[in-house]
Design a protein around this motif. Structure first.
Motif, PDB file in Angstrom:
ATOM      1  N   VAL A   1       0.846  -1.205   0.000  1.00 60.58           N
ATOM      2  CA  VAL A   1       0.000   0.000   0.000  1.00 60.58           C
ATOM      3  C   VAL A   1       0.878   1.251   0.000  1.00 60.58           C
ATOM      4  O   VAL A   1       0.634   2.198  -0.768  1.00 60.58           O
ATOM      5  CB  VAL A   1      -0.932  -0.019   1.241  1.00 60.58           C
ATOM      6  CG1 VAL A   1      -1.792   1.227   1.281  1.00 60.58           C
ATOM      7  CG2 VAL A   1      -1.803  -1.264   1.232  1.00 60.58           C
ATOM      8  N   ILE A   2       1.917   1.253   0.849  1.00 57.37           N
ATOM      9  CA  ILE A   2       2.781   2.440   0.945  1.00 57.37           C
ATOM     10  C   ILE A   2       3.498   2.686  -0.384  1.00 57.37           C
ATOM     11  O   ILE A   2       3.538   3.815  -0.882  1.00 57.37           O
ATOM     12  CB  ILE A   2       3.780   2.289   2.120  1.00 57.37           C
ATOM     13  CG1 ILE A   2       3.015   2.369   3.448  1.00 57.37           C
ATOM     14  CG2 ILE A   2       4.872   3.349   2.067  1.00 57.37           C
ATOM     15  CD1 ILE A   2       3.817   2.064   4.680  1.00 57.37           C
ATOM     16  N   ILE A   3       4.034   1.619  -0.987  1.00 56.27           N
ATOM     17  CA  ILE A   3       4.745   1.771  -2.271  1.00 56.27           C
ATOM     18  C   ILE A   3       3.803   2.351  -3.339  1.00 56.27           C
ATOM     19  O   ILE A   3       4.148   3.314  -4.039  1.00 56.27           O
ATOM     20  CB  ILE A   3       5.348   0.418  -2.735  1.00 56.27           C
ATOM     21  CG1 ILE A   3       6.491   0.015  -1.803  1.00 56.27           C
ATOM     22  CG2 ILE A   3       5.853   0.491  -4.171  1.00 56.27           C
ATOM     23  CD1 ILE A   3       6.960  -1.411  -1.970  1.00 56.27           C
ATOM     24  N   LEU A   4       2.605   1.777  -3.440  1.00 52.92           N
ATOM     25  CA  LEU A   4       1.636   2.256  -4.444  1.00 52.92           C
ATOM     26  C   LEU A   4       1.294   3.727  -4.213  1.00 52.92           C
ATOM     27  O   LEU A   4       1.233   4.522  -5.154  1.00 52.92           O
ATOM     28  CB  LEU A   4       0.359   1.417  -4.389  1.00 52.92           C
ATOM     29  CG  LEU A   4       0.406   0.053  -5.064  1.00 52.92           C
ATOM     30  CD1 LEU A   4      -0.856  -0.730  -4.786  1.00 52.92           C
ATOM     31  CD2 LEU A   4       0.599   0.205  -6.571  1.00 52.92           C
ATOM     32  N   LEU A   5       1.092   4.070  -2.927  1.00 51.49           N
ATOM     33  CA  LEU A   5       0.703   5.460  -2.625  1.00 51.49           C
ATOM     34  C   LEU A   5       1.833   6.436  -2.910  1.00 51.49           C
ATOM     35  O   LEU A   5       1.586   7.551  -3.393  1.00 51.49           O
ATOM     36  CB  LEU A   5       0.254   5.561  -1.168  1.00 51.49           C
ATOM     37  CG  LEU A   5      -1.146   5.028  -0.889  1.00 51.49           C
ATOM     38  CD1 LEU A   5      -1.415   4.960   0.595  1.00 51.49           C
ATOM     39  CD2 LEU A   5      -2.206   5.900  -1.556  1.00 51.49           C
ATOM     40  N   ILE A   6       3.070   6.030  -2.612  1.00 53.38           N
ATOM     41  CA  ILE A   6       4.213   6.918  -2.895  1.00 53.38           C
ATOM     42  C   ILE A   6       4.284   7.186  -4.401  1.00 53.38           C
ATOM     43  O   ILE A   6       4.384   8.331  -4.846  1.00 53.38           O
ATOM     44  CB  ILE A   6       5.540   6.309  -2.358  1.00 53.38           C
ATOM     45  CG1 ILE A   6       5.562   6.378  -0.832  1.00 53.38           C
ATOM     46  CG2 ILE A   6       6.751   7.043  -2.935  1.00 53.38           C
ATOM     47  CD1 ILE A   6       6.711   5.653  -0.181  1.00 53.38           C
ATOM     48  N   ILE A   7       4.191   6.099  -5.208  1.00 53.45           N
ATOM     49  CA  ILE A   7       4.271   6.272  -6.676  1.00 53.45           C
ATOM     50  C   ILE A   7       3.093   7.139  -7.162  1.00 53.45           C
ATOM     51  O   ILE A   7       3.287   8.055  -7.978  1.00 53.45           O
ATOM     52  CB  ILE A   7       4.278   4.896  -7.395  1.00 53.45           C
ATOM     53  CG1 ILE A   7       5.490   4.088  -6.958  1.00 53.45           C
ATOM     54  CG2 ILE A   7       4.313   5.092  -8.908  1.00 53.45           C
ATOM     55  CD1 ILE A   7       5.482   2.646  -7.425  1.00 53.45           C
ATOM     56  N   ALA A   8       1.898   6.868  -6.623  1.00 56.49           N
ATOM     57  CA  ALA A   8       0.724   7.651  -7.061  1.00 56.49           C
ATOM     58  C   ALA A   8       0.902   9.127  -6.715  1.00 56.49           C
ATOM     59  O   ALA A   8       0.550  10.004  -7.512  1.00 56.49           O
ATOM     60  CB  ALA A   8      -0.525   7.094  -6.397  1.00 56.49           C
ATOM     61  N   ASN A   9       1.481   9.415  -5.546  1.00 59.94           N
ATOM     62  CA  ASN A   9       1.707  10.812  -5.150  1.00 59.94           C
ATOM     63  C   ASN A   9       2.729  11.498  -6.046  1.00 59.94           C
ATOM     64  O   ASN A   9       2.559  12.655  -6.428  1.00 59.94           O
ATOM     65  CB  ASN A   9       2.163  10.870  -3.683  1.00 59.94           C
ATOM     66  CG  ASN A   9       0.973  10.934  -2.738  1.00 59.94           C
ATOM     67  OD1 ASN A   9       0.234  11.904  -2.725  1.00 59.94           O
ATOM     68  ND2 ASN A   9       0.763   9.884  -1.981  1.00 59.94           N
ATOM     69  N   ILE A  10       3.809  10.739  -6.390  1.00 60.15           N
ATOM     70  CA  ILE A  10       4.839  11.305  -7.287  1.00 60.15           C
ATOM     71  C   ILE A  10       4.217  11.630  -8.645  1.00 60.15           C
ATOM     72  O   ILE A  10       4.411  12.721  -9.198  1.00 60.15           O
ATOM     73  CB  ILE A  10       6.032  10.322  -7.432  1.00 60.15           C
ATOM     74  CG1 ILE A  10       6.788  10.224  -6.106  1.00 60.15           C
ATOM     75  CG2 ILE A  10       6.990  10.781  -8.537  1.00 60.15           C
ATOM     76  CD1 ILE A  10       7.812   9.109  -6.057  1.00 60.15           C
TER      77      ILE A  10
END
Lengths: 369, 57
Positions: free
Chosen positions: A347-356
């Motif tokens: 979840v954290i990895i997906l959210l970081i990429i989505a935020n970038i």
């Protein structure tokens, strides 16, 4: 199932409390003691703090994506291929989680009152309820949970209070168990105890606002940490380490000890009703979300035609381990050691990429204008 | 083959056929991947129980 269905914060919190804290009546206290000996309660506190930190981070990253679940986020990250990949990972994880929980619940109910009954026969009864719950859908399940969860919390509180006079506080010494390394380094893998937070990330389209998401998460983690810490302390104080780790179902063994005068003995026969209800709620919801994830990942129109095939799969997978010992070992080795990779890391990895990606888009928009 | 196994086999076959029907309906609605995945699930729900009933012992 769809986004037309909306429910409140209490309903969502009830669902999360059920999904996370159910393991307290299965093998959670024993796992804590196996890892940290007399410091099992400290390990429960530690993993609860880790879960809280993880959720604070996820909550911050989720800010710009209210109303979007983890599958929507994965679609933002990499369109259909990433969504299918994430959906498949979630599916495998949820199928294993549900199958092994079904087996453990079946074994618990068998141990509590149906010792000579074949496990597959107990499964059939559990399964009728699970299929019916999943057929009725998420709204029926959460409404039911919002009524039942306060009762189960109350019964849990009475259960802990009833045990207290039998406990010996000296059992929690030495305070750091078999050493700080085992508690704070090796023990951090037990963050997987909160891996059911994944259901909250799938629940977002039903609770809509970010405020609801935040409060549901904090309340659920708060109440579940109290449940985990209290049951581990009670178990440690009742059964000294290492004798304690020989109990497959700690809560059941603790319930057997309750004895007040002539009329209040063997209360586990009363608790079987509450625990079977919890099992029904947990398994129905987990089963519903398997269908939900499958439906959403592959853009299907209906989920009900999939009730029987997925039901059969879970039934068969739960019977694959030859014994209770094998089930417990598998659950401990894989789900409870590596569950955090799905519940938190993914979840954290997906959210970081989505935020970038989102900030890059914003920058590109600004520079073009 | 005992009568209970025959009954289970008929039930499994019925679930398989119903699910295949849904897979075909999904395929016809231009969702080919969805249709294939439902077919895979239907196949797994037929093969896995048969394997564990007849070959695991």
């Amino acid at each position: 199932m769809d986004n037309k269905i909306i429910f409140g914060r209490w309903e969502a919190t009830s669902l999360m409390i059920t999904m996370i804290s159910t393991k307290a009546i299965l093998d959670f206290p024993r796992l804590m003691l196996e890892d940290a000996a007399s410091a099992g309660w400290l390990l429960s506190l530690y993993v609860s703090i880790l879960a809280l930190i993880g959720f604070i981070l996820i909550n911050k990253l989720y800010k710009g994506f209210s109303g979007k679940d983890i599958l929507d986020i994965s679609e933002i990250v990499g369109c259909a291929p990433v969504k299918i990949l994430v959906g498949t990972i979630l599916l495998v994880f949820l199928i294993l989680l549900t199958s092994f929980s079904l087996r453990l619940f079946g074994e618990l109910i068998k141990a509590m009152g149906f010792v000579v009954t074949p496990i597959s026969f107990i499964f059939l009864f559990l399964f009728t309820g699970i299929l019916f719950g999943a057929y009725m859908g998420i709204e029926a399940l959460v409404r039911f949970m919002s009524i039942i969860v306060p009762i189960t919390i109350l019964s849990f509180g009475i259960f802990i209070l009833a045990i207290l006079p039998k406990t010996d506080i000296n059992n929690i010494f030495p305070l750091l168990g078999i050493g700080p390394y085992d508690v704070f380094v090796k023990g951090s893998l037990r963050l997987s105890s909160y891996t059911e937070l994944i259901f909250l990330f799938l629940l977002i389209p039903f609770i809509k606002t970010h405020e609801n998401f935040k409060k549901t998460g904090f309340w659920a983690i708060g109440i579940c940490s109290i449940v985990f810490i209290s049951i581990t302390i009670a178990f440690t104080n009742l059964y000294p380490y290492p004798a304690a780790i020989e109990e497959f179902f700690p809560a059941y063994q603790m319930a057997r000890i309750i004895d007040y005068g002539r009329f209040f003995k063997r209360l586990e026969s009363v608790l079987i009703i509450t625990w079977a209800t919890i099992a029904f709620m947990y398994l129905s919801t987990a089963f519903y979300f398997i269908l939900y994830v499958f439906k959403k990942t592959f853009n299907l129109k209906y989920y009900r035609p999939l009730l029987f095939p997925f039901g059969i799969l879970i039934f068969v997978i739960s019977l694959l381990p030859e014994s209770l010992l094998q089930t417990v070992e598998f659950e401990k080795m894989y789900l409870r050691n590596w569950g955090w990779t799905v519940g938190f890391a993914l979840v954290i990895i997906l959210l970081i990429i989505a935020n970038i990606l989102k900030s890059n888009k914003k920058k590109a928009k600004l520079s073009s204008s | 083959m005992t009568i209970d196994r025959i009954v289970v086999f008929i039930l499994l076959l019925w679930v398989f056929l119903k699910t295949i029907g849904y897979a075909k309906w999904t395929w016809d609605k231009k969702n080919k991947l969805g249709g294939i995945m439902i077919f895979v699930v239907a196949l797994a729900a037929l093969i896995l129980p048969i394997y564990s009933m007849y070959f695991r012992d």
